[in-house]
Design an enzyme around this catalytic site. Structure first.
Site, PDB file in Angstrom:
ATOM      1  N   GLU A 172      22.821  -2.735 -52.496  1.00 59.33           N
ATOM      2  CA  GLU A 172      22.621  -1.465 -53.177  1.00 59.33           C
ATOM      3  C   GLU A 172      21.594  -1.580 -54.309  1.00 59.33           C
ATOM      4  O   GLU A 172      21.715  -2.445 -55.180  1.00 59.33           O
ATOM      5  CB  GLU A 172      23.970  -0.956 -53.702  1.00 59.33           C
ATOM      6  CG  GLU A 172      23.925   0.361 -54.442  1.00 59.33           C
ATOM      7  CD  GLU A 172      23.336   1.500 -53.624  1.00 59.33           C
ATOM      8  OE1 GLU A 172      23.747   1.707 -52.474  1.00 59.33           O
ATOM      9  OE2 GLU A 172      22.437   2.193 -54.144  1.00 59.33           O
ATOM     10  N   THR A 209      20.348   5.358 -49.427  1.00 59.69           N
ATOM     11  CA  THR A 209      21.008   4.358 -48.572  1.00 59.69           C
ATOM     12  C   THR A 209      21.002   4.789 -47.109  1.00 59.69           C
ATOM     13  O   THR A 209      20.740   3.982 -46.213  1.00 59.69           O
ATOM     14  CB  THR A 209      22.480   4.153 -48.984  1.00 59.69           C
ATOM     15  OG1 THR A 209      22.535   3.865 -50.369  1.00 59.69           O
ATOM     16  CG2 THR A 209      23.106   3.010 -48.213  1.00 59.69           C
ATOM     17  N   HIS A 232      25.232   0.426 -58.087  1.00 58.33           N
ATOM     18  CA  HIS A 232      24.754   1.789 -57.879  1.00 58.33           C
ATOM     19  C   HIS A 232      24.635   2.471 -59.235  1.00 58.33           C
ATOM     20  O   HIS A 232      25.466   2.244 -60.117  1.00 58.33           O
ATOM     21  CB  HIS A 232      25.741   2.549 -56.990  1.00 58.33           C
ATOM     22  CG  HIS A 232      25.212   3.854 -56.467  1.00 58.33           C
ATOM     23  ND1 HIS A 232      25.059   4.966 -57.268  1.00 58.33           N
ATOM     24  CD2 HIS A 232      24.788   4.211 -55.237  1.00 58.33           C
ATOM     25  CE1 HIS A 232      24.565   5.949 -56.551  1.00 58.33           C
ATOM     26  NE2 HIS A 232      24.380   5.525 -55.306  1.00 58.33           N
ATOM     27  N   ASP A 290      18.338  -1.768 -50.353  1.00 56.13           N
ATOM     28  CA  ASP A 290      18.255  -0.511 -49.594  1.00 56.13           C
ATOM     29  C   ASP A 290      17.161   0.432 -50.101  1.00 56.13           C
ATOM     30  O   ASP A 290      16.486   1.098 -49.325  1.00 56.13           O
ATOM     31  CB  ASP A 290      19.620   0.202 -49.507  1.00 56.13           C
ATOM     32  CG  ASP A 290      20.223   0.594 -50.849  1.00 56.13           C
ATOM     33  OD1 ASP A 290      19.688   0.193 -51.903  1.00 56.13           O
ATOM     34  OD2 ASP A 290      21.248   1.315 -50.830  1.00 56.13           O
ATOM     35  N   HIS A 291      16.967   0.466 -51.430  1.00 54.60           N
ATOM     36  CA  HIS A 291      15.950   1.366 -52.016  1.00 54.60           C
ATOM     37  C   HIS A 291      15.825   1.010 -53.483  1.00 54.60           C
ATOM     38  O   HIS A 291      16.565   0.147 -53.977  1.00 54.60           O
ATOM     39  CB  HIS A 291      16.354   2.837 -51.854  1.00 54.60           C
ATOM     40  CG  HIS A 291      17.765   3.104 -52.295  1.00 54.60           C
ATOM     41  ND1 HIS A 291      18.130   3.193 -53.610  1.00 54.60           N
ATOM     42  CD2 HIS A 291      18.912   3.243 -51.583  1.00 54.60           C
ATOM     43  CE1 HIS A 291      19.432   3.398 -53.702  1.00 54.60           C
ATOM     44  NE2 HIS A 291      19.948   3.421 -52.484  1.00 54.60           N
TER      45      HIS A 291
HETATM   46  C1  GP9 Z   1      27.376   5.853 -50.677  1.00 55.86           C
HETATM   47  C2  GP9 Z   1      26.427   4.741 -50.890  1.00 55.86           C
HETATM   48  C3  GP9 Z   1      25.408   5.095 -51.927  1.00 55.86           C
HETATM   49  O1  GP9 Z   1      28.256   5.683 -49.632  1.00 55.86           O
HETATM   50  O2  GP9 Z   1      25.880   4.337 -49.709  1.00 55.86           O
HETATM   51  O3  GP9 Z   1      24.494   5.999 -51.486  1.00 55.86           O
HETATM   52  P1  GP9 Z   1      23.113   6.254 -52.246  1.00 55.86           P
HETATM   53  O4  GP9 Z   1      23.381   7.199 -53.361  1.00 55.86           O
HETATM   54  O5  GP9 Z   1      22.622   4.938 -52.757  1.00 55.86           O
HETATM   55  O6  GP9 Z   1      22.226   6.813 -51.225  1.00 55.86           O
HETATM   56 MN    MN Z   2      21.968   3.052 -52.081  1.00 52.55          MN
END
Ligand code: GP9
Ligand code: MN
Length: 632
Positions: free
Chosen positions: A253, A297, A412, A471-472
């Site tokens: 994350e 994500t 996150h 992921d980003h």
């Molecule tokens: C939520 C998690 C976070 O299930 O994957 O999502 P994001 O806000 O990073 O897209």
């Molecule tokens: Mn994410």
């Protein structure tokens, strides 16, 4: 004696209030909406109102009292059925219904058998407003006035209704920025705009994509397919070297590359990941970029699964969850793998439960598969350490070979962490977000180390490939000043911002001896062919945009979702062409050919998704299915 009559439009007022109250009470008792503060509670209470004012208000355009009353009663019945439908659906699926689901009748197979358990006599209370309205129409003596309602009255009424709608959307926007453009979670939508407006919104999203889908046909695929075929490169020499191994993807994350092999005030940020950098059993890609858009994500999952881009607007997980895809999971499944996703969040977030069916993923270990308590959760939910711990237990039960994607959560935004989990202090800058970020990154790093240790105690580790990727971005451009401070720069330019989109990619292969640091310029679209080839699964007929990172023919070129791109020599950002090594602006002619290719590739990817074109494609043979019927 003449009894005093109720004022004109009393029935309308009663209908609005009765349905409003019923809806608000239903939110409280029938849905589990996780209200976190007073503002959310307020939004929840007012959100049915704007819609009800408008829908019942339509009666003001009818000419007779009788017609108006009939319209109000009919509307109240329809609304009650819709609301009750949601309640029943929610009891069973713990989710809000969407139009595609409603028409995917196979979903209701299970529902039929347990309908008796779902429905009780008390459910009649969901129609109480209808009863009140009918009684009022029948027995209440209301001033009557046939003929058209005064335009001034109507104007005043609809001005008020619109004001309520604007108030609702305004409050929702402060509580959840980009709610409608990102459309990430049905629960959040219902919480913020209400069930009724949610259905309208869903209707809008669905009709837009159905129209595009309906207008598309197989012939559009020819052009895309020619492009894809022309871009195919030879596969790497490692093809099939690790055939039959499990593959564990770990979505890290919000992890960006700028923390790897770096220190913050003398503290190593990611000691465990750093220990993998440069090791023989690990390929570490230090020039790898995320390609996500608003879907964050979910976009990273989409790109990894399909080697296609997400969409420029909204989250493709949400808008095109029902499309035909030839996902990586499906391919692995066809090759004997047990496929799953492990993520301790509610299954409907990002519409995952729906699109995973389209991806043909066998099992989704969502929050229900985990033991989440007040003690082991923080921020968005289950902490990464217990997540990995519990996941290893689940993994032991999986048939091998398996392919799974573990999605971490602790790192996150807003990057909060219990004091006991903080191994390094906060950073000091003007951005509290960046200050905390290092701590949660460190926590995630420690959780990975723990996971590796636990996995090594099983027979799974030696027989797996572990693919870890950011992921980003985690730190947005809003924190540029603090980022500049951390990176010892004067300022963060468009050039810097583009390079900061680099996320780490690790391919860890226990027992392998020829890994190392890899400098290929690449993006998330390249993960799928790279990994499939290592496992000996061919991608010759895959309709996708990526290429094998380990192939000698891999081109150093990565396209971002917004049209920016990076090569080994150039960075194109903010519509400026930069020389990559100096960071200076350079001749735009150098960027021209790449700009064109970037746009073309994005456009082709969009075409495939918007037209749902993969339904016209047989990925086993590479044949186009031009016959319409066959593709329905
Ligand atoms: C939520 C998690 C976070 O299930 O994957 O999502 P994001 O806000 O990073 O897209
Ligand atoms: Mn994410």
């Amino acid at each position: 004696m003449e009894q005093k009559k109720w004022p004109l439009h009393s029935i309308l007022a009663i209908a609005i209030i009765a349905t409003w109250l019923k809806t608000a009470i239903t939110y409280e008792v029938s849905f589990d909406l996780n209200i976190e503060n007073i503002m959310q509670q307020l939004i929840l209470w007012i959100n049915p109102l704007s819609f009800l004012l408008i829908i019942y208000g339509v009666s003001l355009f009818l000419k007779t009292t009788k017609a108006r009353n009939r319209y109000i009663v009919t509307t109240s019945i329809i609304l009650s059925v819709v609301l009750y439908g949601n309640v029943a659906f929610y009891r069973f699926y713990n989710d809000f219904v969407t139009l595609p689901v409603l028409f995917q009748t196979s979903n209701f197979g299970d529902l039929g058998t347990s309908a008796a358990e779902i429905v009780t006599i008390w459910d009649l209370l969901y129609f109480v407003d209808v009863v009140i309205i009918v009684c009022a129409v029948k027995w209440l003596r209301v001033e009557q006035q046939d003929g058209i309602v005064l335009p001034q009255v109507r104007r005043l009424y609809f001005t008020f209704a619109t004001a309520m709608l604007v108030l609702n959307l305004g409050l929702a926007e402060t509580e959840r920025p980009q709610l409608l453009t990102r459309s990430f979670d049905r629960e959040l939508l219902v919480k913020n705009i209400g069930t009724y407006n949610y259905h309208l919104y869903d209707l809008y999203i669905q009709s837009k994509s159905s129209a595009q889908r309906a207008l598309a046909d197989g012939s559009e695929l020819v052009e895309v397919s020619n492009y894809v075929n022309a871009s195919k490169i030879e596969r790497s020499e490692l093809f099939g070297e690790f055939e039959g191994r499990n593959v564990i993807f770990i979505s890290l994350e919000s992890l960006q590359s700028f923390v790897i092999d770096e220190q913050m005030d003398g503290h190593e940020i990611t000691p465990f990941l750093n220990s993998l950098v440069g090791r023989d059993d690990t390929f570490y890609f230090n020039n790898f970029y995320h390609q996500t858009g608003l879907g964050k994500t979910s976009d990273s999952e989409f790109i990894t699964e399909n080697s296609l881009f997400g969409l420029g607007r909204g989250a493709v997980f949400f808008t095109h969850g029902g499309n035909t895809y030839n996902s990586m999971s499906e391919k692995l499944r066809n090759n004997g793998y047990f496929t799953s996703v492990m993520h301790a969040n509610s299954k409907s977030f990002w519409n995952r439960d729906m699109i995973y069916q389209s991806f043909n993923i066998e099992k989704f270990y969502d929050v229900e598969s985990y033991n989440v308590t007040d003690d082991n959760a923080v921020n968005w939910g289950l902490k990464d350490k217990p997540f990995f711990e519990q996941s290893v237990e689940l993994m032991k039960q999986m048939p091998q070979p398996f392919a799974t994607r573990m999605i971490t959560l602790t790192n996150h935004f807003p990057f909060t962490l219990d004091v006991t989990d903080q191994s390094i202090p906060e950073y000091t800058s003007n951005s509290a977000t960046l200050n905390r970020y290092f701590q949660t990154v460190r926590y995630m790093d420690e959780s990975l180390e723990l996971f590796f240790e636990q996995l090594k105690e099983t027979d799974i580790y030696d027989n797996s490939i572990i693919v870890m990727y950011g992921d980003h971005y985690g730190i947005s451009e809003n924190h540029n000043k603090a980022m500049a401070q951390f990176l010892n720069k004067e300022e963060i330019t468009a050039y810097d911002s583009a390079l900061l989109q680099s996320v780490p990619l690790f391919i860890h292969i226990p027992g392998y001896t020829e890994g190392g640091v890899m400098e290929q310029v690449a993006g998330q679209v390249d993960t799928r062919p790279t990994v499939l080839h290592l496992l000996g699964i061919d991608t010759e007929y895959d309709m996708q945009m990526g290429s094998d990172l380990l192939s000698a023919e891999h081109e150093d070129f990565v396209i971002f979702r917004d049209g920016r791109f990076i090569t080994d020599e150039l960075v194109y950002a903010g519509e400026v062409c930069y020389d990559r090594s100096s960071g200076e602006q350079t001749d735009s002619a150098l960027c021209e050919p790449y700009i064109e290719r970037a746009n073309m590739e994005l456009e082709y990817s969009d075409k495939l998704i918007n037209g749902d074109l993969l339904r016209f494609y047989d990925d086993q043979t590479g044949q186009l299915i031009i016959d319409h019927e066959a593709a329905q």
